[in-house]
Scaffold this motif. Structure first.
Motif, PDB file in Angstrom:
ATOM      1  N   LEU A 169      19.403  90.309  76.560  1.00 32.89           N
ATOM      2  CA  LEU A 169      19.067  88.895  76.456  1.00 32.89           C
ATOM      3  C   LEU A 169      20.324  88.034  76.597  1.00 32.89           C
ATOM      4  N   ALA A 170      21.392  88.411  75.904  1.00 36.76           N
ATOM      5  CA  ALA A 170      22.648  87.658  75.989  1.00 36.76           C
ATOM      6  C   ALA A 170      23.176  87.650  77.415  1.00 36.76           C
ATOM      7  N   GLU A 171      23.149  88.791  78.069  1.00 33.25           N
ATOM      8  CA  GLU A 171      23.611  88.876  79.458  1.00 33.25           C
ATOM      9  C   GLU A 171      22.759  87.995  80.368  1.00 33.25           C
ATOM     10  N   ALA A 172      21.445  88.045  80.198  1.00 30.19           N
ATOM     11  CA  ALA A 172      20.541  87.272  81.049  1.00 30.19           C
ATOM     12  C   ALA A 172      20.734  85.774  80.870  1.00 30.19           C
ATOM     13  N   LEU A 173      21.096  85.361  79.655  1.00 27.70           N
ATOM     14  CA  LEU A 173      21.303  83.943  79.381  1.00 27.70           C
ATOM     15  C   LEU A 173      22.750  83.496  79.599  1.00 27.70           C
ATOM     16  N   GLY A 174      23.647  84.438  79.832  1.00 24.67           N
ATOM     17  CA  GLY A 174      25.052  84.103  80.044  1.00 24.67           C
ATOM     18  C   GLY A 174      25.725  83.600  78.785  1.00 24.67           C
ATOM     19  N   THR A 175      25.405  84.236  77.658  1.00 25.25           N
ATOM     20  CA  THR A 175      25.937  83.796  76.382  1.00 25.25           C
ATOM     21  C   THR A 175      26.294  85.002  75.527  1.00 25.25           C
ATOM     22  N   THR A 176      26.710  84.761  74.307  1.00 22.99           N
ATOM     23  CA  THR A 176      27.018  85.859  73.389  1.00 22.99           C
ATOM     24  C   THR A 176      25.733  86.331  72.712  1.00 22.99           C
ATOM     25  N   GLU A 177      25.768  87.509  72.111  1.00 26.62           N
ATOM     26  CA  GLU A 177      24.597  88.022  71.398  1.00 26.62           C
ATOM     27  C   GLU A 177      24.224  87.099  70.240  1.00 26.62           C
ATOM     28  N   LYS A 178      25.204  86.595  69.527  1.00 29.86           N
ATOM     29  CA  LYS A 178      24.936  85.697  68.411  1.00 29.86           C
ATOM     30  C   LYS A 178      24.229  84.428  68.892  1.00 29.86           C
ATOM     31  N   ALA A 179      24.718  83.836  69.973  1.00 27.88           N
ATOM     32  CA  ALA A 179      24.105  82.614  70.496  1.00 27.88           C
ATOM     33  C   ALA A 179      22.721  82.901  71.072  1.00 27.88           C
ATOM     34  N   ALA A 180      22.540  84.059  71.720  1.00 25.13           N
ATOM     35  CA  ALA A 180      21.224  84.419  72.262  1.00 25.13           C
ATOM     36  C   ALA A 180      20.205  84.593  71.142  1.00 25.13           C
ATOM     37  N   ALA A 181      20.615  85.269  70.071  1.00 21.81           N
ATOM     38  CA  ALA A 181      19.713  85.456  68.921  1.00 21.81           C
ATOM     39  C   ALA A 181      19.359  84.115  68.297  1.00 21.81           C
ATOM     40  N   SER A 182      20.328  83.233  68.212  1.00 23.97           N
ATOM     41  CA  SER A 182      20.086  81.906  67.646  1.00 23.97           C
ATOM     42  C   SER A 182      19.121  81.110  68.514  1.00 23.97           C
ATOM     43  N   ARG A 183      19.313  81.170  69.831  1.00 22.47           N
ATOM     44  CA  ARG A 183      18.417  80.437  70.740  1.00 22.47           C
ATOM     45  C   ARG A 183      16.998  80.989  70.648  1.00 22.47           C
ATOM     46  N   LEU A 184      16.866  82.310  70.638  1.00 27.41           N
ATOM     47  CA  LEU A 184      15.546  82.926  70.541  1.00 27.41           C
ATOM     48  C   LEU A 184      14.864  82.527  69.236  1.00 27.41           C
ATOM     49  N   SER A 185      15.596  82.605  68.144  1.00 24.35           N
ATOM     50  CA  SER A 185      15.045  82.240  66.841  1.00 24.35           C
ATOM     51  C   SER A 185      14.656  80.761  66.811  1.00 24.35           C
ATOM     52  N   HIS A 186      15.490  79.917  67.375  1.00 17.98           N
ATOM     53  CA  HIS A 186      15.205  78.482  67.417  1.00 17.98           C
ATOM     54  C   HIS A 186      13.863  78.222  68.099  1.00 17.98           C
ATOM     55  N   TYR A 187      13.656  78.836  69.247  1.00 18.35           N
ATOM     56  CA  TYR A 187      12.416  78.594  69.976  1.00 18.35           C
ATOM     57  C   TYR A 187      11.222  79.301  69.352  1.00 18.35           C
ATOM     58  N   GLN A 188      11.434  80.440  68.716  1.00 18.32           N
ATOM     59  CA  GLN A 188      10.321  81.132  68.055  1.00 18.32           C
ATOM     60  C   GLN A 188       9.730  80.278  66.930  1.00 18.32           C
ATOM     61  N   TYR A 189      10.579  79.512  66.267  1.00 19.18           N
ATOM     62  CA  TYR A 189      10.128  78.746  65.095  1.00 19.18           C
ATOM     63  C   TYR A 189      10.131  77.238  65.339  1.00 19.18           C
ATOM     64  N   LEU A 190      10.207  76.823  66.580  1.00 13.87           N
ATOM     65  CA  LEU A 190      10.310  75.399  66.902  1.00 13.87           C
ATOM     66  C   LEU A 190       9.092  74.606  66.468  1.00 13.87           C
ATOM     67  N   ASN A 191       7.907  75.115  66.677  1.00 12.40           N
ATOM     68  CA  ASN A 191       6.690  74.362  66.382  1.00 12.40           C
ATOM     69  C   ASN A 191       6.014  74.762  65.090  1.00 12.40           C
ATOM     70  N   ARG A 192       6.690  75.507  64.259  1.00 13.55           N
ATOM     71  CA  ARG A 192       6.060  75.971  63.014  1.00 13.55           C
ATOM     72  C   ARG A 192       6.341  75.042  61.881  1.00 13.55           C
TER      73      ARG A 192
END
Length: 192
Positions: A169-192
């Motif tokens: 995921l980090a490679e596909a997004l061109g970011t670090t693993e920490k930032a990729a996990a944060s982005r994924l988590s942000h969008y997973q819980y955006l509308n909750r």
């Protein structure tokens, strides 16, 4: 002097240094007075051998993601003093970091050409409007946020459901693993 590439905020580049033994020195601390706070720096030019500072003998490109350039370039402190640190040639490390960034970009998921074109056109148009029509730009920003709020969580659920490994995921997004996990988590819980 940091190097940045748009869209790759977690990949800030800079000149890194090495000591004579090939090790990378830790930060240099500066006592700016009687407070308990000490300023620290890893800027390449602080490793000039001044009292209580290590002396760097070479430099290389380095990136906030942890990447370090393979090529080293000798540091001539007499030339740094003559030219000044802002005029000293650090193009070798910068070229290596640019090559690193080309590699990072090549491994990201490419956007379809029409999406890239739409985003570029939108950016250019908003840039034209922002000085004279800030309300229009703010209205457009709200509409973009609504689109992101609709589709970001859907994409995040698909990614989580497919159990895409964090390094991929980090490679596909061109970011670090920490930032990729944060982005994924942000969008997973955006509308909750």
């Amino acid at each position: 002097m940091d190097w940045q590439r748009e869209g790759f905020e977690t990949h800030t580049g800079e000149v890194g240094v090495l000591l004579a033994d090939g090790s990378e020195p830790g930060p240099v601390y500066f006592d700016l007075g009687s407070s308990s706070h000490f300023h620290k720096s890893t800027d390449w030019w602080v490793y000039d051998g001044s009292p209580r500072r290590p002396t760097a003998t070479s430099m290389r490109g380095k990136c906030a993601c942890g990447w370090r350039g393979e090529h080293t370039f000798p540091l001539d402190w007499e030339q740094v003093l003559r030219a000044g640190r802002d005029a000293y040639d650090v193009s070798g490390p910068e070229r290596d970091w640019e090559a690193h960034m080309d590699d990072v970009a090549a491994r990201t998921v490419p956007l379809p050409g029409d999406v890239t074109g739409l985003l570029r056109t939108l950016r250019e148009r908003l840039d034209e409007l922002v000085d004279d029509e800030p309300l229009v730009v703010l209205q457009a920003a709200g509409k973009l946020e609504a689109i992101v709020a609709d589709y970001g969580p859907i994409a995040a659920r698909y990614i989580a459901g497919d159990a895409i490994p964090l390094p991929r995921l980090a490679e596909a997004l061109g970011t670090t693993e920490k930032a990729a996990a944060s982005r994924l988590s942000h969008y997973q819980y955006l509308n909750r």
